[in-house]
Enzyme design. Sequence first.
Site, PDB file in Angstrom:
ATOM      1  N   SER A   1       7.151   0.278   9.928  1.00  0.00           N
ATOM      2  CA  SER A   1       8.526   0.505  10.388  1.00  0.00           C
ATOM      3  C   SER A   1       9.381  -0.763  10.430  1.00  0.00           C
ATOM      4  CB  SER A   1       8.509   1.167  11.769  1.00  0.00           C
ATOM      5  OG  SER A   1       7.725   0.425  12.655  1.00  0.00           O
TER       6      SER A   1
ATOM      7  N   ASP B   1      -6.054   5.999   1.023  1.00  0.00           N
ATOM      8  CA  ASP B   1      -6.986   7.150   1.052  1.00  0.00           C
ATOM      9  C   ASP B   1      -7.494   7.662  -0.307  1.00  0.00           C
ATOM     10  OD1 ASP B   1      -6.506   7.108   3.762  1.00  0.00           O
ATOM     11  OD2 ASP B   1      -5.392   8.997   3.835  1.00  0.00           O
TER      12      ASP B   1
ATOM     13  N   ASP C   1     -12.542   8.575   5.426  1.00  0.00           N
ATOM     14  CA  ASP C   1     -12.302   8.787   3.993  1.00  0.00           C
ATOM     15  C   ASP C   1     -13.594   8.566   3.205  1.00  0.00           C
ATOM     16  OD1 ASP C   1      -9.615   9.335   4.468  1.00  0.00           O
ATOM     17  OD2 ASP C   1      -9.082   7.210   4.421  1.00  0.00           O
TER      18      ASP C   1
ATOM     19  N   CYS D   1      -1.343 -20.551  45.420  1.00  0.00           N
ATOM     20  CA  CYS D   1      -0.115 -20.010  44.811  1.00  0.00           C
ATOM     21  C   CYS D   1       0.938 -21.098  44.630  1.00  0.00           C
ATOM     22  CB  CYS D   1       0.442 -18.879  45.673  1.00  0.00           C
ATOM     23  SG  CYS D   1      -0.720 -17.521  45.854  1.00  0.00           S
TER      24      CYS D   1
ATOM     25  N   GLN E   1       0.876  -1.196   0.000  1.00  0.00           N
ATOM     26  CA  GLN E   1       0.000   0.000   0.000  1.00  0.00           C
ATOM     27  C   GLN E   1       0.904   1.234   0.000  1.00  0.00           C
ATOM     28  OE1 GLN E   1      -2.353   2.418   3.399  1.00  0.00           O
ATOM     29  NE2 GLN E   1      -2.850   0.267   3.348  1.00  0.00           N
TER      30      GLN E   1
ATOM     31  N   LYS F   1      -4.306 -20.199  35.817  1.00  0.00           N
ATOM     32  CA  LYS F   1      -4.995 -20.914  36.902  1.00  0.00           C
ATOM     33  C   LYS F   1      -5.624 -19.919  37.868  1.00  0.00           C
ATOM     34  CE  LYS F   1      -3.966 -21.834  41.055  1.00  0.00           C
ATOM     35  NZ  LYS F   1      -3.835 -20.553  41.724  1.00  0.00           N
TER      36      LYS F   1
ATOM     37  N   ARG G   1       1.428   4.788   0.968  1.00  0.00           N
ATOM     38  CA  ARG G   1       0.842   5.734   1.936  1.00  0.00           C
ATOM     39  C   ARG G   1       1.704   6.988   1.944  1.00  0.00           C
ATOM     40  NH1 ARG G   1       1.487   6.681   7.573  1.00  0.00           N
ATOM     41  NH2 ARG G   1      -0.455   7.269   8.637  1.00  0.00           N
TER      42      ARG G   1
ATOM     43  N   SER H   1     -10.189   0.618   7.317  1.00  0.00           N
ATOM     44  CA  SER H   1      -9.623   0.579   8.677  1.00  0.00           C
ATOM     45  C   SER H   1     -10.735   0.335   9.678  1.00  0.00           C
ATOM     46  CB  SER H   1      -8.988   1.931   9.030  1.00  0.00           C
ATOM     47  OG  SER H   1      -8.013   2.236   8.092  1.00  0.00           O
TER      48      SER H   1
ATOM     49  N   LYS I   1       1.256  10.777   3.263  1.00  0.00           N
ATOM     50  CA  LYS I   1       0.353  11.680   3.990  1.00  0.00           C
ATOM     51  C   LYS I   1       0.649  13.162   3.721  1.00  0.00           C
ATOM     52  CE  LYS I   1      -2.458  10.060   6.191  1.00  0.00           C
ATOM     53  NZ  LYS I   1      -3.717   9.412   5.699  1.00  0.00           N
TER      54      LYS I   1
HETATM   55  C1  LIG Z   1      -3.879  -2.149   6.186  1.00  0.00           C
HETATM   56  C2  LIG Z   1      -4.158  -0.819   6.789  1.00  0.00           C
HETATM   57  N1  LIG Z   1      -4.932  -0.744   7.858  1.00  0.00           N
HETATM   58  C3  LIG Z   1      -5.191   0.447   8.418  1.00  0.00           C
HETATM   59  C4  LIG Z   1      -4.661   1.596   7.883  1.00  0.00           C
HETATM   60  C5  LIG Z   1      -4.970   2.942   8.462  1.00  0.00           C
HETATM   61  O1  LIG Z   1      -5.633   3.690   7.480  1.00  0.00           O
HETATM   62  P1  LIG Z   1      -6.375   5.093   7.845  1.00  0.00           P
HETATM   63  O2  LIG Z   1      -7.347   4.822   8.925  1.00  0.00           O
HETATM   64  O3  LIG Z   1      -6.863   5.638   6.571  1.00  0.00           O
HETATM   65  O4  LIG Z   1      -5.239   5.959   8.413  1.00  0.00           O
HETATM   66  P2  LIG Z   1      -4.034   6.501   7.566  1.00  0.00           P
HETATM   67  O5  LIG Z   1      -3.208   5.359   7.104  1.00  0.00           O
HETATM   68  O6  LIG Z   1      -4.613   7.217   6.429  1.00  0.00           O
HETATM   69  O7  LIG Z   1      -3.277   7.364   8.523  1.00  0.00           O
HETATM   70  C6  LIG Z   1      -3.850   1.468   6.768  1.00  0.00           C
HETATM   71  N2  LIG Z   1      -3.302   2.539   6.182  1.00  0.00           N
HETATM   72  N3  LIG Z   1      -3.617   0.268   6.226  1.00  0.00           N
HETATM   73  C1  3NM Z   2      -0.806   3.350   9.200  1.00  0.00           C
HETATM   74  C2  3NM Z   2      -1.286   2.806  10.461  1.00  0.00           C
HETATM   75  N1  3NM Z   2      -2.615   2.660  10.710  1.00  0.00           N
HETATM   76  C3  3NM Z   2      -2.842   2.199  11.923  1.00  0.00           C
HETATM   77  C4  3NM Z   2      -4.179   1.989  12.483  1.00  0.00           C
HETATM   78  O1  3NM Z   2      -4.290   1.682  13.669  1.00  0.00           O
HETATM   79  O2  3NM Z   2      -5.122   2.116  11.715  1.00  0.00           O
HETATM   80  S1  3NM Z   2      -1.436   1.909  12.806  1.00  0.00           S
HETATM   81  C5  3NM Z   2      -0.487   2.427  11.531  1.00  0.00           C
HETATM   82  C6  3NM Z   2       0.994   2.482  11.594  1.00  0.00           C
HETATM   83  C7  3NM Z   2       1.656   1.139  11.417  1.00  0.00           C
HETATM   84  O3  3NM Z   2       3.021   1.296  11.408  1.00  0.00           O
HETATM   85  P1  3NM Z   2       4.018   0.353  12.215  1.00  0.00           P
HETATM   86  O4  3NM Z   2       3.967  -0.968  11.580  1.00  0.00           O
HETATM   87  O5  3NM Z   2       5.359   1.006  12.032  1.00  0.00           O
HETATM   88  O6  3NM Z   2       3.605   0.377  13.651  1.00  0.00           O
END
Ligand SMILES: Cc1ncc(COP(=O)(O)OP(=O)(O)O)c(N)n1
Ligand code: 3NM
Length: 534
Positions: A198, A72, A91, A446, A39, A368, A41, A110, A43
Site C-alpha cells: 500500500s 503463489d 502453497d 524515576c 512480485q 534503564k 500478486r 513466507s 488473489k
Molecule cells: C515478500 C513476500 N512475503 C510474504 C508474502 C505473503 O505470501 P503468502 O503467504 O503466500 O500470502 P499471499 O501473498 O499469497 O496472501 C508475500 N506475498 N511476499
Molecule cells: C501480502 C502480505 N503478506 C504478508 C505476510 O505477513 O505474509 S503482509 C502482506 C501485505 C503487505 O501489504 P502492506 O505493505 O500494504 O501492509
Amino acid sequence: MNDIDYSLYLVTGRELLPSGKDYFESLEESLQGGVTVVQIREKNTDTGEFIKIARASKVICDIYNVPLLINDRVDVALAINAHGVHLGQDDMPIAQARKMLPKDAVIGVSCNNVGHVKAAVKEGADYVGIGAVWGTKSKSLTSPIIGVRRVGVMLEALDGTNVKAVAIGGIKSTNLLRTLHGTVSSTGHALDGIAVISEIVASAEPRRATETLANILSGFRADFPHPPGLDTRLTSDLYVTGDLSPETVLEGVVQLMETIRGLNPLVHQITNTVVATQSANITLALGASPIMATESREMEDLAKISGALLVNIGTLRGECFDGMKKGGFFANQFRKPIVFDPVGVGASAFRQETVNELLNTWQASVIKGNAGELAALAGTKEVEAKGVDSVGSGFKDPVSFVKALAKRERCVVVLTGTTDYISDGVSVVSLKNGDAMLGQITGSGCVLGSCIAAFCATAAHLASDEEKNSDGKLAKGDMFLGAIAGVLVLTVAAELAVQREDVKGPGTFLSGLIDTLWALRSDDVQNLAKVSIE
Ligand SMILES: Cc1ncc(COP(=O)(O)OP(=O)(O)O)c(N)n1
Ligand SMILES: Cc1nc(C(=O)O)sc1CCOP(=O)(O)O
C-alpha cells in the site's frame, strides 16, 4: 540465483490503486522511483487474466532491468518466463517448485516464525518474506503479527547462509527506520530489504513514495554499512564512543555538564504520578526545562520542540498508553532521544504486554531499570522482582547481562543497583557512586530517568555536524555518554547531599539533593566519580 537486490521489493495490489490511477502507469512510476524487485500478486484473478497482467508487467520491468516474481503460481511464472516465485506456507512445496522451474529461478517463502525460517533454509529457499511485522489493511492475516523486535531471532537463523530476508506487512515511510533498526539480530544480521504494497500502490505519486522509502533505506545503510560477504551483518555499532577510559568518560561528562545550563534543553516527560513533581524539580536543578505532558494529541508538536523524551510506566493506566505510543513514535520521527523506564514491568501481564507493544512501536535510545525490571524485560528468571523493587543480590554476571540486553535492544542499557552498569552493547562502564539514602525516598530511580533524558538531550545537541546530517540513526549524539552523565551527576550529588548540615533524614535529603544538583560543579563530579571500564 541470488544476486537480486531485495532492498525495495514491490508487491502489486491493483485493488489498492487510487481511483483513476492506471496500474501499469503506477508500476512504471514505482520502477522510476527505485523499486528493485517486483512480485505480481493477483488473489482474485482468473489464470488467463493473471498471465496477461504478469506478461505486460514483465515487459515494463525488463526495461528497468528489475526482476519479476509471481505470487503463489508456478504455472504463471513458467508461462511468462518470470525470474521466480513467492510461495506461502500453504502453497506448493519448494522442492516441487524447484523441479518445475528453471535451474536459476528464484524461490521465496513466507515465514512467520523461526521454525519456518529454518525449514526454508533446509528446503533451499533463496529468500524469506518475514511477516507480518506490523498490522496491515492490505491482507487479512491468518498468522500473528510478529512485531519488529522478534524479527532478529528469525534473521539469526539465517546466519552463515546465503538466504536473503525481506520484511513485509504495514511498512510505511513513517516506521521504516524503526523497522530497520528494530529487526537487526543480536549477531548484527540485518534485513536485505523491505516489501510493501500500500505505501507505494495506494499512493497517487508512486514514484515519490518509492523515492522516500529508498532514501530512508540508503540513509540507514550509509550509517550502518554491510560488509561484502555472505551475511548481511552491520559493520558499525549504534553509539560509537571514541577511546573509552575513565578519563575520556569524565571529559565527556564534564563537557555535557558545562553545556546543559547554557542549552537549557526541553525534556518532555511522560512519567508516573508519584514522582512527577520531584522529577520536574530535579530537571530544573540540572539546568534543563521539564514539560510533563501526557495527552496524545500534543505529542507531535512536543516532539518537534523537545530535546528528549522520557517514558516511565510507573503508574500505568490504559488511557496513558496512546500518549506513550505516539510520544515515542514522533520522537523517533523527529530523531529525538527516548529514555525508557519500564518500572515494575514484571509485576503484571498488563505491564509486560504494554512494554512489548511500546518497544515494538518505537526505538528507545536508553532503557534503564533495576535488576528485577531488566530481568523481566530480557525474559530471564535469574532475578526476581517484588512490585517495582528488585529482590536478592542481582545478576551473577551483570556485565555480560547488560551488554547482551543492549545488543538485543539496540540501545544503551542502564542497570541500576549498588553498582550501576551501563552498556551500549559493545562496552560496559560501571559506576560506584551514590548513597543508601537514595533508597529512602520514593522514585529515586524515576528521577534518574529524568537526569539521563536531560543529558541525552544535551548529548544530541553536541552531535557532530556530520552525524546531524546523516539519516540512518534514530537519535544523534553519544547516548552512552548521556546515560553515564545522568547516573554520575545524580549519584555524586547524593553523596554530597547527605553530608549537608541541613540534611537530617529522607525529607530534608530530597530538598538537599535538589539544592546540591542546582549548585553541582563539574569539578565535584571529576573528583568523586568512581568509574571503571569493565
Ligand atoms: C515478500 C513476500 N512475503 C510474504 C508474502 C505473503 O505470501 P503468502 O503467504 O503466500 O500470502 P499471499 O501473498 O499469497 O496472501 C508475500 N506475498 N511476499
Ligand atoms: C501480502 C502480505 N503478506 C504478508 C505476510 O505477513 O505474509 S503482509 C502482506 C501485505 C503487505 O501489504 P502492506 O505493505 O500494504 O501492509
